[in-house]
Scaffold this active site. Structure first.
Site, PDB file in Angstrom:
ATOM      1  N   HIS A 104       0.930  -1.072  -0.179  1.00 43.71           N
ATOM      2  CA  HIS A 104      -0.223  -0.517  -0.400  1.00 43.71           C
ATOM      3  C   HIS A 104       1.226   1.312  -0.001  1.00 43.71           C
ATOM      4  O   HIS A 104       1.749   1.156   0.517  1.00 43.71           O
ATOM      5  CB  HIS A 104      -0.880  -0.266   1.338  1.00 43.71           C
ATOM      6  CG  HIS A 104      -2.086   1.444   0.981  1.00 43.71           C
ATOM      7  ND1 HIS A 104      -2.963   1.201   0.356  1.00 43.71           N
ATOM      8  CD2 HIS A 104      -1.815   2.608   1.834  1.00 43.71           C
ATOM      9  CE1 HIS A 104      -3.874   2.084   0.509  1.00 43.71           C
ATOM     10  NE2 HIS A 104      -2.894   3.127   1.247  1.00 43.71           N
ATOM     11  N   ARG A 114      -8.085   4.174  -1.873  1.00 40.34           N
ATOM     12  CA  ARG A 114      -7.978   4.473  -2.999  1.00 40.34           C
ATOM     13  C   ARG A 114      -6.757   5.877  -2.720  1.00 40.34           C
ATOM     14  O   ARG A 114      -6.945   6.767  -2.334  1.00 40.34           O
ATOM     15  CB  ARG A 114      -8.914   5.375  -3.771  1.00 40.34           C
ATOM     16  CG  ARG A 114     -10.401   3.431  -3.340  1.00 40.34           C
ATOM     17  CD  ARG A 114     -10.002   2.486  -4.716  1.00 40.34           C
ATOM     18  NE  ARG A 114     -10.862   1.420  -5.143  1.00 40.34           N
ATOM     19  CZ  ARG A 114     -11.384   1.607  -6.294  1.00 40.34           C
ATOM     20  NH1 ARG A 114     -11.480   2.643  -6.803  1.00 40.34           N
ATOM     21  NH2 ARG A 114     -12.414   0.764  -6.128  1.00 40.34           N
ATOM     22  N   GLU A 434     -33.322  -3.472   6.729  1.00 38.61           N
ATOM     23  CA  GLU A 434     -33.994  -4.684   7.014  1.00 38.61           C
ATOM     24  C   GLU A 434     -33.813  -5.739   6.090  1.00 38.61           C
ATOM     25  O   GLU A 434     -34.549  -6.684   6.750  1.00 38.61           O
ATOM     26  CB  GLU A 434     -35.966  -4.611   7.263  1.00 38.61           C
ATOM     27  CG  GLU A 434     -35.999  -3.392   8.290  1.00 38.61           C
ATOM     28  CD  GLU A 434     -36.634  -4.561   8.854  1.00 38.61           C
ATOM     29  OE1 GLU A 434     -37.459  -5.615   8.738  1.00 38.61           O
ATOM     30  OE2 GLU A 434     -36.690  -3.696  10.580  1.00 38.61           O
ATOM     31  N   ASN A 492     -31.176   2.922  11.575  1.00 34.76           N
ATOM     32  CA  ASN A 492     -31.957   3.270  12.543  1.00 34.76           C
ATOM     33  C   ASN A 492     -31.651   4.774  13.072  1.00 34.76           C
ATOM     34  O   ASN A 492     -31.283   5.012  14.042  1.00 34.76           O
ATOM     35  CB  ASN A 492     -31.982   2.659  13.994  1.00 34.76           C
ATOM     36  CG  ASN A 492     -32.407   1.599  14.103  1.00 34.76           C
ATOM     37  OD1 ASN A 492     -31.442   0.115  13.226  1.00 34.76           O
ATOM     38  ND2 ASN A 492     -33.102   1.095  14.352  1.00 34.76           N
ATOM     39  N   ASP A 529     -39.710  -8.645  24.399  1.00 34.07           N
ATOM     40  CA  ASP A 529     -39.436  -9.543  24.395  1.00 34.07           C
ATOM     41  C   ASP A 529     -37.825  -9.206  25.507  1.00 34.07           C
ATOM     42  O   ASP A 529     -36.651  -9.714  25.359  1.00 34.07           O
ATOM     43  CB  ASP A 529     -38.649 -10.213  23.150  1.00 34.07           C
ATOM     44  CG  ASP A 529     -39.404 -11.044  22.650  1.00 34.07           C
ATOM     45  OD1 ASP A 529     -41.086 -11.207  22.958  1.00 34.07           O
ATOM     46  OD2 ASP A 529     -40.193 -11.027  21.121  1.00 34.07           O
ATOM     47  N   ARG A 619     -27.915  -5.361  14.446  1.00 35.71           N
ATOM     48  CA  ARG A 619     -28.100  -5.124  13.186  1.00 35.71           C
ATOM     49  C   ARG A 619     -26.711  -4.120  13.124  1.00 35.71           C
ATOM     50  O   ARG A 619     -27.432  -2.727  13.579  1.00 35.71           O
ATOM     51  CB  ARG A 619     -29.544  -4.465  12.989  1.00 35.71           C
ATOM     52  CG  ARG A 619     -29.789  -3.935  11.409  1.00 35.71           C
ATOM     53  CD  ARG A 619     -30.913  -3.744  11.325  1.00 35.71           C
ATOM     54  NE  ARG A 619     -32.198  -4.656  11.366  1.00 35.71           N
ATOM     55  CZ  ARG A 619     -33.210  -3.817  11.633  1.00 35.71           C
ATOM     56  NH1 ARG A 619     -33.556  -3.111  12.081  1.00 35.71           N
ATOM     57  NH2 ARG A 619     -34.389  -5.427  11.704  1.00 35.71           N
TER      58      ARG A 619
END
Length: 660
Positions: A104, A114, A434, A492, A529, A619
């Protein structure tokens, strides 16, 4: 030792030569076909491979399973990458038992991504270097094996620095390749807190913005000087390129972009002045600055501009369907803050956008997308960019009204997508986090993560699969019919004007709005839950800034891309969100107007959302595409977002009948 090499450019050629000199057996080389629009001043990896009798390939997608299988059959012990332009998938990296290594062109962890050669010059750095590091799934993030520093002289331009880096790379590889061959290397993990990341540059990124300082503009000229495409500006509609320049500490009251003198050709900047030493008008020849001034018809007091005069007069027309929604109204505010957008919007209400109604560049019609099809088609044809933001996106509706979700979210949006194809308009489509469903990856990646949903008898997934199918339709239109598109996936987003408390009263709102309603009414906060599900919450300002950059589309970097927009650092469970919200509520100056806190209550998802609901435990987004395409990072802490969202909603409550 058998190796497979991925290589391009001069660095690719010298890397191959270094491997052969160190006694490596190269089984195959993977490279790229040359871009006909790119000035090829560098060595040809393909030609070198042919001369050395090494099989060479240039597949469009080296990560395709067929190529992965062919590489596996070569049984490489080690893999090397020298300036190969595509990410190599983890399946290929894992084929080499001794590992994979990449060269690199920067001192990692600085300047990941880049074009580090150009970026260090753009940013006025005085030092860079080359790094050989172990390859991991995340680009440029693996442990460092070796580094060499390279000083950047004040008179260095891109090509001279390129030659310095090539020389350093030869030295580094000569020293390091034998050690890798004998398994005698010391690896140092990169310091993530010091990492910086930069995206791809295109010729269009190199326009000279005269309100910036002369030193900044001089650095831009250095960064893209010949054989790169060059920094450029305009006189009216005439484009010209600046090939070399000098900084003058000229104290002038002239407006930035004004010609101070023509011999030498001196231009006023935001700070100081820039002398154009050599340049080129249009596709003509290179000439000295004073001759360039004569060719362009410049005199003292002439004005230069960063874009053609005709383009400067024409505002980009943006059509936002669902303009009164959470994203729509915040995006409208951001676009109108600039002076080069005309916003056209449609929605069934206007409470959130009432503050824009008198703005001369905002045009609104109250209506329903399922009814006003002629108006929509006309405005798709009229506008430059289309954002169809209309959707039912609250979880309780997925089980309560699945067919309505399908009709609005899929069928109505498909019609708009087809209008964009018909009139060849750019579409920026709101996908959703989702779509990843029950994916088990630690980070959800736009290009690699599987999209996993539950069985058909769980209607909660109808929103996810509707959005996913539209993503696939848009992608296919892009591939087959040239549709210009970008898909963005919000994770979110939170902030003021997210839903409203009336929507929360019927259960049709996002999580934080529902929790705020519980606090306002003195009812228990329901933890579905147990509230252990984790999400990454993103401030609306961070999200809108990313979306704005997608609309700007610098260098067309966003075309054909899928971009997660979320804050992986702001991860919290719904229970933790409730606790943070409660703490903010208790400290709020309006707290005494509201009832005592009624506590937390654990409820089953089926009793809250109804039959057919399934939840997702975590998520978390990968934001590598956002970093690469947008040069974007989320900045706002979750607590700040919670405080501002709570304050907004509490101040919408009628307190006239509340006890003081």
């Amino acid at each position: 030792m058998k190796t497979v090499v991925f290589a391009y450019h001069d660095m690719g050629c010298l890397g191959i030569e270094a491997l052969l000199a160190a006694g490596y057996e190269i089984s195959a080389i993977f490279t790229h076909t040359d871009n006909p629009g790119e000035k090829a001043f560098y060595g040809s990896v393909a030609r070198l491979a042919a001369e050395r009798g090494i099989p060479v390939y240039a597949p469009d997608n080296v990560n395709h399973p067929l190529w992965v299988e062919r590489i596996a059959q070569l049984s490489p012990e080690v893999i090397f990458s020298f300036y190969y332009r595509h990410l190599i998938c983890d399946e290929i990296l894992q084929l080499a038992p001794r590992g994979a290594f990449n060269l690199h062109g920067s001192l990692l962890p600085k300047y990941r991504g880049r074009a580090p050669l150009n970026w260090v010059l753009v940013n006025g750095e005085t030092e860079t270097g080359v790094t050989l590091h172990r390859m991991v799934k995340r680009a440029d993030a693996g442990a460092i094996v070796a580094q060499l520093r390279v000083a950047i002289a004040p008179d260095d331009i891109a090509i001279t620095l390129h030659h310095k880096l090539c020389h350093a790379a030869r030295q580094l590889l000569e020293q390091t390749l034998p050690a890798i061959k004998h398994g005698n290397i010391l690896e140092i993990a990169q310091r993530e807190n010091e990492a910086t990341c930069f995206g791809r540059r295109t010729p269009d990124d190199s326009f000279l913005e005269w309100h910036k300082s002369a030193s900044v503009l001089h650095n831009m000229v250095r960064a893209v000087a010949d054989p790169w495409p060059g920094a450029f500006s305009y006189v009216g509609n005439q484009k010209f390129t600046v090939w070399s320049s000098r900084v003058h500490p000229h104290a002038s009251k002239a407006q930035p972009g004004s010609v101070i003198s023509v011999a030498p050709l001196l231009i006023a900047c935001g700070d100081g002045a820039l002398e154009i030493v050599t340049g080129q008008a249009g596709d003509g020849i290179t000439m000295q600055g004073s001759q360039l001034a004569q060719t362009l018809g410049l005199v003292q007091g002439s004005r230069l501009n960063s874009q053609p005069a005709c383009a400067a007069r024409r505002r980009t027309r943006v059509l936002i369907l669902g303009v009164n929604g959470f994203i729509g109204n915040h995006l409208t505010e951001r676009l109108l803050r600039e002076d080069h957008y005309e916003v056209y919007g449609l929605d069934i209400g206007s409470d959130a956008i009432s503050r824009f109604m008198n703005h001369p560049h905002f045009h609104f019609v109250e209506g329903d997308i399922s009814i006003h099809s002629e108006w929509i088609e006309y405005h798709v044809k009229k506008c430059d960019v289309v954002l169809p933001l209309v959707a039912i996106a609250t979880p309780i509706e997925y089980t309560r009204n699945p067919l309505r979700v399908f009709e609005l979210d899929f069928e109505e949006n498909l019609r708009i997508i087809r209008y964009c194809v018909k009139y060849r308009k750019r579409i920026i489509f709101p996908s959703t986090s989702e779509v990843y469903g029950m994916c088990s990856d630690k980070y959800f990646d736009e290009d690699h993560s599987n999209l996993i949903v539950g069985p058909v008898n769980k209607p909660r997934w109808i929103y996810s699969v509707s959005k996913q199918l539209l993503d696939r339709v848009i992608w296919a239109y892009g591939e087959k019919e040239g549709l210009q598109f970008t898909l963005f996936r919000p994770f979110n987003w939170m902030g003021p004007r997210l839903d409203n408390l009336n929507a929360a009263r019927i259960g049709s709102s996002r999580a934080i709005t529902q929790l705020i309603l519980n606090l306002v009414e003195g009812s228990p906060i329901k933890l579905i839950d147990g509230g252990k599900q984790k999400r990454c919450f993103t401030d609306i300002r961070d999200g809108i800034e990313a979306l704005y950059r997608i609309i700007e589309n610098a260098g067309n970097r966003c075309d054909g891309e899928i971009i997660n927009i979320g804050n992986p650092e702001n991860e919290a469970s719904i229970e933790e969100l409730g606790e943070m919200l409660l703490a903010s509520f208790e400290k709020h100056p309006l707290r005494h107007y509201f009832p005592p806190f009624a506590g937390f209550r654990v409820v089953e998802s089926s009793s809250y959302y109804g039959k057919g609901y399934q939840d997702v435990e975590h998520r978390k987004p990968s934001i590598r595409n956002a970093r690469r395409c947008l040069d974007w990072e989320p900045k706002i802490d979750m607590q700040e977002t919670i405080d501002e969202t709570l304050d907004f909603f509490l101040r919408t409550v009628d307190l006239t009948d509340k006890p003081s």
